[in-house]
Motif scaffolding. Structure first.
Motif, mmCIF file in Angstrom:
data_model
loop_
_atom_site.group_PDB
_atom_site.id
_atom_site.type_symbol
_atom_site.label_atom_id
_atom_site.label_comp_id
_atom_site.label_asym_id
_atom_site.label_seq_id
_atom_site.Cartn_x
_atom_site.Cartn_y
_atom_site.Cartn_z
ATOM 1 N N ASP A 3 -5.125 30.523 -48.885
ATOM 2 C CA ASP A 3 -5.827 29.612 -49.770
ATOM 3 C C ASP A 3 -4.877 28.834 -50.672
ATOM 4 O OD1 ASP A 3 -5.045 31.688 -51.299
ATOM 5 O OD2 ASP A 3 -7.068 32.384 -51.796
ATOM 6 N N GLU A 4 -3.545 29.050 -50.531
ATOM 7 C CA GLU A 4 -2.635 28.251 -51.335
ATOM 8 C C GLU A 4 -2.603 26.819 -50.788
ATOM 9 O OE1 GLU A 4 0.944 30.467 -49.331
ATOM 10 O OE2 GLU A 4 1.677 28.831 -50.549
ATOM 11 N N LYS A 5 -2.156 25.878 -51.649
ATOM 12 C CA LYS A 5 -2.150 24.481 -51.232
ATOM 13 C C LYS A 5 -1.152 24.278 -50.087
ATOM 14 C CE LYS A 5 -1.945 19.990 -53.568
ATOM 15 N NZ LYS A 5 -1.724 19.308 -52.357
ATOM 16 N N PRO A 6 -1.569 23.624 -48.994
ATOM 17 C CA PRO A 6 -0.652 23.433 -47.879
ATOM 18 C C PRO A 6 0.574 22.617 -48.291
ATOM 19 C CG PRO A 6 -2.891 23.013 -47.194
ATOM 20 C CD PRO A 6 -2.915 23.155 -48.679
ATOM 21 N N ALA A 7 1.688 22.903 -47.649
ATOM 22 C CA ALA A 7 2.951 22.300 -48.071
ATOM 23 C C ALA A 7 3.146 20.913 -47.485
ATOM 24 C CB ALA A 7 4.090 23.192 -47.642
ATOM 25 N N ARG A 8 4.101 20.260 -48.063
ATOM 26 C CA ARG A 8 4.493 18.939 -47.599
ATOM 27 C C ARG A 8 5.875 19.083 -46.958
ATOM 28 N NH1 ARG A 8 4.070 13.666 -50.092
ATOM 29 N NH2 ARG A 8 6.008 12.547 -49.918
ATOM 30 N N LEU A 9 6.019 18.429 -45.805
ATOM 31 C CA LEU A 9 7.330 18.428 -45.148
ATOM 32 C C LEU A 9 8.158 17.273 -45.691
ATOM 33 C CD1 LEU A 9 9.174 19.489 -42.755
ATOM 34 C CD2 LEU A 9 8.245 17.564 -41.456
ATOM 35 N N SER A 10 9.402 17.575 -46.025
ATOM 36 C CA SER A 10 10.307 16.525 -46.464
ATOM 37 C C SER A 10 11.633 16.693 -45.730
ATOM 38 C CB SER A 10 10.513 16.624 -47.977
ATOM 39 O OG SER A 10 11.538 15.743 -48.369
ATOM 40 N N ALA A 11 11.985 15.691 -44.936
ATOM 41 C CA ALA A 11 13.279 15.692 -44.238
ATOM 42 C C ALA A 11 14.118 14.575 -44.843
ATOM 43 C CB ALA A 11 13.079 15.451 -42.748
ATOM 44 N N ARG A 12 15.330 14.932 -45.259
ATOM 45 C CA ARG A 12 16.180 13.914 -45.890
ATOM 46 C C ARG A 12 17.527 13.837 -45.199
ATOM 47 N NH1 ARG A 12 16.512 15.096 -52.001
ATOM 48 N NH2 ARG A 12 17.780 13.230 -51.896
ATOM 49 N N ASN A 13 17.838 12.631 -44.738
ATOM 50 C CA ASN A 13 19.162 12.329 -44.159
ATOM 51 C C ASN A 13 19.538 13.291 -43.035
ATOM 52 O OD1 ASN A 13 19.553 12.065 -47.551
ATOM 53 N ND2 ASN A 13 19.716 10.236 -46.287
ATOM 54 N N VAL A 14 18.612 13.506 -42.125
ATOM 55 C CA VAL A 14 18.872 14.433 -41.014
ATOM 56 C C VAL A 14 19.705 13.732 -39.937
ATOM 57 C CG1 VAL A 14 17.795 15.737 -39.143
ATOM 58 C CG2 VAL A 14 16.820 15.828 -41.454
ATOM 59 N N ILE A 64 15.967 19.813 -45.145
ATOM 60 C CA ILE A 64 14.565 19.881 -44.730
ATOM 61 C C ILE A 64 13.856 20.924 -45.586
ATOM 62 C CG2 ILE A 64 12.970 20.384 -42.833
ATOM 63 C CD1 ILE A 64 15.205 19.429 -40.906
ATOM 64 N N THR A 65 12.766 20.495 -46.238
ATOM 65 C CA THR A 65 12.005 21.436 -47.050
ATOM 66 C C THR A 65 10.533 21.405 -46.658
ATOM 67 O OG1 THR A 65 11.698 19.758 -48.750
ATOM 68 C CG2 THR A 65 13.493 21.298 -49.096
ATOM 69 N N LEU A 66 9.895 22.558 -46.832
ATOM 70 C CA LEU A 66 8.457 22.699 -46.601
ATOM 71 C C LEU A 66 7.879 23.152 -47.936
ATOM 72 C CD1 LEU A 66 6.299 22.654 -44.329
ATOM 73 C CD2 LEU A 66 6.710 25.096 -44.061
ATOM 74 N N ALA A 82 7.348 30.656 -42.514
ATOM 75 C CA ALA A 82 7.161 29.840 -43.723
ATOM 76 C C ALA A 82 5.989 28.863 -43.583
ATOM 77 C CB ALA A 82 8.444 29.069 -44.031
ATOM 78 N N GLY A 83 5.477 28.705 -42.343
ATOM 79 C CA GLY A 83 4.290 27.865 -42.172
ATOM 80 C C GLY A 83 4.478 26.639 -41.298
ATOM 81 N N LEU A 84 5.601 26.605 -40.573
ATOM 82 C CA LEU A 84 5.886 25.463 -39.701
ATOM 83 C C LEU A 84 5.540 25.844 -38.266
ATOM 84 C CD1 LEU A 84 7.369 22.729 -40.142
ATOM 85 C CD2 LEU A 84 9.462 23.908 -39.501
#
Ligand SMILES: Nc1ncnc2c1ncn2[C@@H]1O[C@H](COP(=O)(O)OP(=O)(O)OP(=O)(O)O)[C@@H](O)[C@H]1O
Length: 257
Positions: A3-14, A64-66, A82-84
């Motif tokens: 029930d926690e808020k779903p995460a946002r994927l952020s990929a930077r300079n991959v 890369i963060t989730l 972690a949810g990916l």
């Protein structure tokens, strides 16, 4: 379901290099909770490489963060924890097992003994309910006891989505999920993906079916030669000269990938 808020994927300079080939060149991309984001581009543009980097199947430079969780350096199974979650182009269902058993198998990567206990043991502690709610989420609530090989191709693909969703899924990566579907099946599939995203997880969708991508995505990214050459709404993409020239060569409304 968590029930926690779903995460946002952020990929930077991959950045990913295979020998002399730079398959991803400084790629930055985000997916918000409940958002469906498309990733398109010609063959060899670097889309699968990006998914491999995000899921930990190839080495990369970048970040890369989730949600708040930094994924860099983590093995694929820890990113899954972690949810990916991702689906695979090949599908990989167990044809002899029921739909529900296929989903249970994805829930328990603990080897054959753990799977046997979950399928046939007495202590299933919530597994049945979790599987039922996941199948309901993809529109297969009535088919749990059906043998997987008796399903249509579209239904099999939805079982693949259910296998990725079950348990803790905060970001769903779909790699060419509509391959082989006819246009009606593709539309039905799109409806289900919309419903899944409304339930919370972000979705990153890679496909060559432009009707699917333009019809279902909130935003899209276009890659060419390893770089992101466009990001914006489907409406903006339809009119973008660089996108039209690089990806299609013709107006997007009339072309299928
Ligand atoms: N394991 C690998 N070793 C060497 N080169 C690779 C490897 N995987 C991919 N490449 C190269 O990296 C580039 C990007 O490939 P990738 O498969 O990511 O593209 P794609 O956009 O997913 O293509 P498609 O739409 O055909 O699946 C291509 O030039 C490809 O040949």
């Amino acid at each position: 379901m968590p029930d926690e808020k779903p995460a946002r994927l952020s990929a930077r300079n991959v950045t990913v290099a295979y020998g002399g080939v730079v398959a991803n060149d400084d790629v930055s991309l985000t997916v918000g909770s409940g958002e469906i984001v498309g990733l398109i581009g010609p063959n060899g543009a670097g889309k699968t490489t990006f998914v491999d980097a995000v899921t930990g199947f190839t080495e990369y430079a970048g970040e890369i963060t989730l949600g708040d969780t930094r994924l860099d350096g983590r093995a694929p199974h820890l990113r899954r924890r972690a949810g990916l979650s991702r689906t695979w182009q090949s599908g990989e269902l167990f044809g002899n097992l029921t739909v529900a058993q296929n989903v249970v198998a994805a829930l328990r990567p603990g080897g054959p003994a753990a799977l046997w206990r979950d399928l046939f043991g007495r202590r299933k502690t919530g597994t049945d309910e979790l599987v039922a709610s996941t199948l309901h989420a993809v529109g297969l609530g009535d088919l749990g006891e059906t043998t997987a090989r008796d399903l249509t191709l579209g239904q099999q693909k939805l079982v693949g989505v259910a296998r990725a969703l079950v348990g803790n899924c905060r970001l769903l990566l779909l790699d060419e999920p509509a391959a082989g579907l006819d246009s009606q099946e593709s539309l039905d599939f799109a409806e289900r993906i919309r419903a899944v995203a409304r339930g919370g997880p972000g979705v990153l969708l890679i496909d060559h079916d432009m009707s699917l991508i333009l019809g279902v995505c909130d935003r899209i990214y276009v890659m060419e030669f390893g770089k992101v050459i466009f990001s914006g709404t489907p409406e903006q993409a339809r009119k973008d000269p660089a996108v039209i020239a690089a990806y299609l060569g013709t107006p997007m409304e009339t072309t299928h990938g």
